[in-house]
Scaffold this motif. Structure first.
Motif, PDB file in Angstrom:
ATOM      1  N   PHE A 279      36.905 -25.331  18.045  1.00 35.41           N
ATOM      2  CA  PHE A 279      36.165 -26.560  18.332  1.00 35.41           C
ATOM      3  C   PHE A 279      36.997 -27.463  19.232  1.00 35.41           C
ATOM      4  CE2 PHE A 279      34.440 -24.963  14.427  1.00 35.41           C
ATOM      5  CZ  PHE A 279      33.122 -25.387  14.353  1.00 35.41           C
ATOM      6  N   HIS A 280      36.331 -28.116  20.164  1.00 36.88           N
ATOM      7  CA  HIS A 280      36.945 -29.183  20.948  1.00 36.88           C
ATOM      8  C   HIS A 280      36.293 -30.499  20.537  1.00 36.88           C
ATOM      9  CE1 HIS A 280      38.348 -26.401  24.500  1.00 36.88           C
ATOM     10  NE2 HIS A 280      38.941 -26.133  23.339  1.00 36.88           N
ATOM     11  N   LEU A 281      37.106 -31.471  20.132  1.00 37.26           N
ATOM     12  CA  LEU A 281      36.623 -32.794  19.733  1.00 37.26           C
ATOM     13  C   LEU A 281      37.332 -33.841  20.576  1.00 37.26           C
ATOM     14  CD1 LEU A 281      35.950 -31.024  17.157  1.00 37.26           C
ATOM     15  CD2 LEU A 281      36.217 -33.124  15.839  1.00 37.26           C
ATOM     16  N   ASP A 282      36.565 -34.778  21.125  1.00 33.58           N
ATOM     17  CA  ASP A 282      37.193 -35.838  21.903  1.00 33.58           C
ATOM     18  C   ASP A 282      36.966 -37.202  21.252  1.00 33.58           C
ATOM     19  OD1 ASP A 282      34.672 -36.836  22.637  1.00 33.58           O
ATOM     20  OD2 ASP A 282      34.697 -35.877  24.598  1.00 33.58           O
ATOM     21  N   ALA A 283      37.587 -38.216  21.835  1.00 30.38           N
ATOM     22  CA  ALA A 283      37.545 -39.554  21.255  1.00 30.38           C
ATOM     23  C   ALA A 283      36.172 -40.198  21.349  1.00 30.38           C
ATOM     24  CB  ALA A 283      38.584 -40.445  21.926  1.00 30.38           C
ATOM     25  N   ASP A 284      35.280 -39.621  22.130  1.00 32.06           N
ATOM     26  CA  ASP A 284      33.910 -40.127  22.252  1.00 32.06           C
ATOM     27  C   ASP A 284      32.955 -39.454  21.275  1.00 32.06           C
ATOM     28  OD1 ASP A 284      34.538 -41.921  24.320  1.00 32.06           O
ATOM     29  OD2 ASP A 284      34.386 -40.314  25.812  1.00 32.06           O
ATOM     30  N   ASP A 285      33.510 -38.759  20.289  1.00 30.01           N
ATOM     31  CA  ASP A 285      32.726 -38.116  19.233  1.00 30.01           C
ATOM     32  C   ASP A 285      31.894 -36.952  19.769  1.00 30.01           C
ATOM     33  OD1 ASP A 285      32.186 -37.966  16.473  1.00 30.01           O
ATOM     34  OD2 ASP A 285      30.279 -38.992  16.716  1.00 30.01           O
ATOM     35  N   LYS A 286      32.373 -36.309  20.796  1.00 28.73           N
ATOM     36  CA  LYS A 286      31.711 -35.122  21.330  1.00 28.73           C
ATOM     37  C   LYS A 286      32.345 -33.880  20.721  1.00 28.73           C
ATOM     38  CE  LYS A 286      30.479 -32.864  25.713  1.00 28.73           C
ATOM     39  NZ  LYS A 286      30.624 -32.925  27.195  1.00 28.73           N
ATOM     40  N   TRP A 287      31.505 -33.004  20.175  1.00 31.88           N
ATOM     41  CA  TRP A 287      31.960 -31.759  19.573  1.00 31.88           C
ATOM     42  C   TRP A 287      31.443 -30.593  20.412  1.00 31.88           C
ATOM     43  CZ3 TRP A 287      32.693 -30.883  13.772  1.00 31.88           C
ATOM     44  CH2 TRP A 287      33.134 -32.048  13.128  1.00 31.88           C
ATOM     45  N   ILE A 288      32.325 -29.663  20.737  1.00 34.94           N
ATOM     46  CA  ILE A 288      31.937 -28.457  21.460  1.00 34.94           C
ATOM     47  C   ILE A 288      32.526 -27.244  20.734  1.00 34.94           C
ATOM     48  CG2 ILE A 288      32.155 -27.144  23.615  1.00 34.94           C
ATOM     49  CD1 ILE A 288      32.391 -29.846  25.064  1.00 34.94           C
ATOM     50  N   ILE A 289      31.716 -26.235  20.520  1.00 29.50           N
ATOM     51  CA  ILE A 289      32.215 -24.965  19.979  1.00 29.50           C
ATOM     52  C   ILE A 289      32.554 -24.052  21.150  1.00 29.50           C
ATOM     53  CG2 ILE A 289      31.743 -22.959  18.540  1.00 29.50           C
ATOM     54  CD1 ILE A 289      29.760 -24.573  16.969  1.00 29.50           C
ATOM     55  N   LYS A 290      33.809 -23.640  21.233  1.00 33.16           N
ATOM     56  CA  LYS A 290      34.246 -22.737  22.304  1.00 33.16           C
ATOM     57  C   LYS A 290      34.289 -21.284  21.835  1.00 33.16           C
ATOM     58  CE  LYS A 290      35.273 -24.056  25.781  1.00 33.16           C
ATOM     59  NZ  LYS A 290      34.413 -24.347  26.958  1.00 33.16           N
ATOM     60  N   MET A 291      34.372 -21.079  20.530  1.00 32.45           N
ATOM     61  CA  MET A 291      34.346 -19.724  19.963  1.00 32.45           C
ATOM     62  C   MET A 291      33.789 -19.832  18.555  1.00 32.45           C
ATOM     63  SD  MET A 291      37.545 -17.166  19.140  1.00 32.45           S
ATOM     64  CE  MET A 291      37.951 -16.972  20.877  1.00 32.45           C
ATOM     65  N   TRP A 292      33.004 -18.836  18.169  1.00 30.65           N
ATOM     66  CA  TRP A 292      32.401 -18.889  16.837  1.00 30.65           C
ATOM     67  C   TRP A 292      32.537 -17.560  16.098  1.00 30.65           C
ATOM     68  CZ3 TRP A 292      31.363 -22.046  13.188  1.00 30.65           C
ATOM     69  CH2 TRP A 292      30.571 -21.633  12.108  1.00 30.65           C
ATOM     70  N   GLY A 293      33.188 -17.612  14.934  1.00 26.57           N
ATOM     71  CA  GLY A 293      33.181 -16.499  13.988  1.00 26.57           C
ATOM     72  C   GLY A 293      33.775 -15.197  14.481  1.00 26.57           C
ATOM     73  N   ASP A 294      34.802 -15.256  15.309  1.00 29.15           N
ATOM     74  CA  ASP A 294      35.354 -14.026  15.889  1.00 29.15           C
ATOM     75  C   ASP A 294      36.273 -13.312  14.897  1.00 29.15           C
ATOM     76  OD1 ASP A 294      35.711 -12.497  18.567  1.00 29.15           O
ATOM     77  OD2 ASP A 294      37.729 -12.687  17.755  1.00 29.15           O
ATOM     78  N   VAL A 295      36.056 -12.013  14.709  1.00 25.34           N
ATOM     79  CA  VAL A 295      36.897 -11.207  13.820  1.00 25.34           C
ATOM     80  C   VAL A 295      37.438  -9.966  14.538  1.00 25.34           C
ATOM     81  CG1 VAL A 295      35.916 -11.962  11.616  1.00 25.34           C
ATOM     82  CG2 VAL A 295      34.824 -10.097  12.870  1.00 25.34           C
ATOM     83  N   SER A 296      37.615 -10.071  15.845  1.00 25.57           N
ATOM     84  CA  SER A 296      38.072  -8.925  16.622  1.00 25.57           C
ATOM     85  C   SER A 296      39.482  -8.476  16.223  1.00 25.57           C
ATOM     86  CB  SER A 296      38.037  -9.245  18.121  1.00 25.57           C
ATOM     87  OG  SER A 296      38.840 -10.373  18.415  1.00 25.57           O
ATOM     88  N   HIS A 297      40.220  -9.336  15.530  1.00 26.01           N
ATOM     89  CA  HIS A 297      41.581  -8.990  15.085  1.00 26.01           C
ATOM     90  C   HIS A 297      41.586  -8.083  13.859  1.00 26.01           C
ATOM     91  CE1 HIS A 297      40.188 -12.741  13.270  1.00 26.01           C
ATOM     92  NE2 HIS A 297      40.792 -12.341  12.162  1.00 26.01           N
ATOM     93  N   LEU A 298      40.462  -7.946  13.179  1.00 23.71           N
ATOM     94  CA  LEU A 298      40.426  -7.183  11.925  1.00 23.71           C
ATOM     95  C   LEU A 298      40.208  -5.693  12.185  1.00 23.71           C
ATOM     96  CD1 LEU A 298      38.427  -9.569   9.549  1.00 23.71           C
ATOM     97  CD2 LEU A 298      40.904  -9.281   9.764  1.00 23.71           C
ATOM     98  N   SER A 299      41.134  -5.109  12.881  1.00 25.59           N
ATOM     99  CA  SER A 299      41.010  -3.691  13.232  1.00 25.59           C
ATOM    100  C   SER A 299      41.505  -2.773  12.125  1.00 25.59           C
ATOM    101  CB  SER A 299      41.795  -3.398  14.517  1.00 25.59           C
ATOM    102  OG  SER A 299      43.165  -3.746  14.344  1.00 25.59           O
ATOM    103  N   GLN A 300      42.387  -3.275  11.260  1.00 26.61           N
ATOM    104  CA  GLN A 300      42.976  -2.436  10.217  1.00 26.61           C
ATOM    105  C   GLN A 300      42.322  -2.653   8.857  1.00 26.61           C
ATOM    106  OE1 GLN A 300      47.319  -2.383  10.188  1.00 26.61           O
ATOM    107  NE2 GLN A 300      47.338  -3.197  12.275  1.00 26.61           N
ATOM    108  N   SER A 301      42.183  -3.898   8.442  1.00 21.33           N
ATOM    109  CA  SER A 301      41.681  -4.162   7.093  1.00 21.33           C
ATOM    110  C   SER A 301      40.168  -4.196   7.019  1.00 21.33           C
ATOM    111  CB  SER A 301      42.237  -5.496   6.588  1.00 21.33           C
ATOM    112  OG  SER A 301      41.837  -6.550   7.442  1.00 21.33           O
ATOM    113  N   GLY A 302      39.498  -4.484   8.161  1.00 20.00           N
ATOM    114  CA  GLY A 302      38.047  -4.622   8.145  1.00 20.00           C
ATOM    115  C   GLY A 302      37.638  -5.911   7.441  1.00 20.00           C
TER     116      GLY A 302
END
Length: 240
Positions: A204-227
């Motif tokens: 998430f990017h949050l600024d002082a003007d109360d603007k919220w932006i999602i730059k990435m959501w729910g990524d699990v690409s790192h879970l190659s071993q444990s699943g």
């Protein structure tokens, strides 16, 4: 990863670039798996530790984050499953300070805490009815929070942390129900957010003007071993 947007800016995978000075970059990570997640047992604010799969997931997300820009600090829920995940991440990222914050806890689910999900309706029909209610101001008997209370707590906590760290990158380790409310704040007109899987990464990017932006959501690409837990229990709609 779902293709949603907020404030006309698309969610993307570009979280590794330097953080500009006018917003805080908040990397939000759900804790690793617990034994209760695996059997669909409701945790809420009960203090359940990671299982071995959860510890492996925490190591994998820690390895991933260690290859990205170093955070200024790691904030975590004070519940064991989150704080242990945070400590493992910190050890991978060069001994980053870890700060426990009770405002980052999961939704309190009242009398439903400690019950297996498919047994809730029979074990405590009154609390189950409140949990399933479409009235978002409905509190759950036994001290449970309403959806509105969870939304206010979670979004206020993220705002508070972000305003302390404008121009910085920080990591927050928290819980599925909490993270879902952050999505609802950033994308009030977006589609369903889907499952928030164990050790998934959202940015998430949050600024002082109360603007919220999602730059990435729910990524699990790192879970190659444990699943990951296919049910997503605790990070799906049943997390509240």
């Amino acid at each position: 990863m779902d293709d949603f947007s907020s404030d006309d800016e698309s969610i993307n995978n570009n979280s590794s670039s330097p953080t500009p000075s006018d917003y805080a970059e908040i990397v939000v990570v759900r804790h690793g798996e617990t034994a209760w997640n695996a059997i669909s047992k409701v945790q809420g604010q009960l203090d359940v530790e990671l299982n071995e799969t959860g510890r492996q997931q925490a190591a994998e997300v820690g390895d991933r984050l260690s290859r990205e820009p170093k955070p200024s600090v790691i904030y975590t829920s004070d519940l064991q499953r989150a704080s242990e995940t945070a400590q493992i991440i910190a050890s991978k990222c060069g001994r980053v300070e870890v700060v426990k914050d009770a405002d980052l806890r999961e939704r309190h689910l009242g009398d439903l805490q400690g019950l297996v999900y498919h047994e809730m309706a029979k074990a405590n029909p009154k609390a189950y009815k409140a949990f399933m209610s479409k009235n978002e101001e409905m509190e759950i008997p036994g001290g449970g929070e309403s959806i509105v209370q969870l939304f206010v707590r979670s979004t206020s906590a993220l705002d508070r942390i972000a305003m302390k760290h404008i121009g910085e990158r920080v990591i927050i380790v928290t819980h599925g129900g909490f993270i879902r409310q952050l999505y609802n704040r950033a994308c009030p007109n977006g589609g369903p957010c889907g499952k928030v899987l164990n050790t998934s990464v959202s940015v998430f990017h949050l600024d002082a003007d109360d603007k919220w932006i999602i730059k990435m959501w729910g990524d699990v690409s790192h879970l190659s071993q444990s699943g990951f837990l296919q049910s997503g229990f605790g990070g799906d709609k049943n997390s509240g």
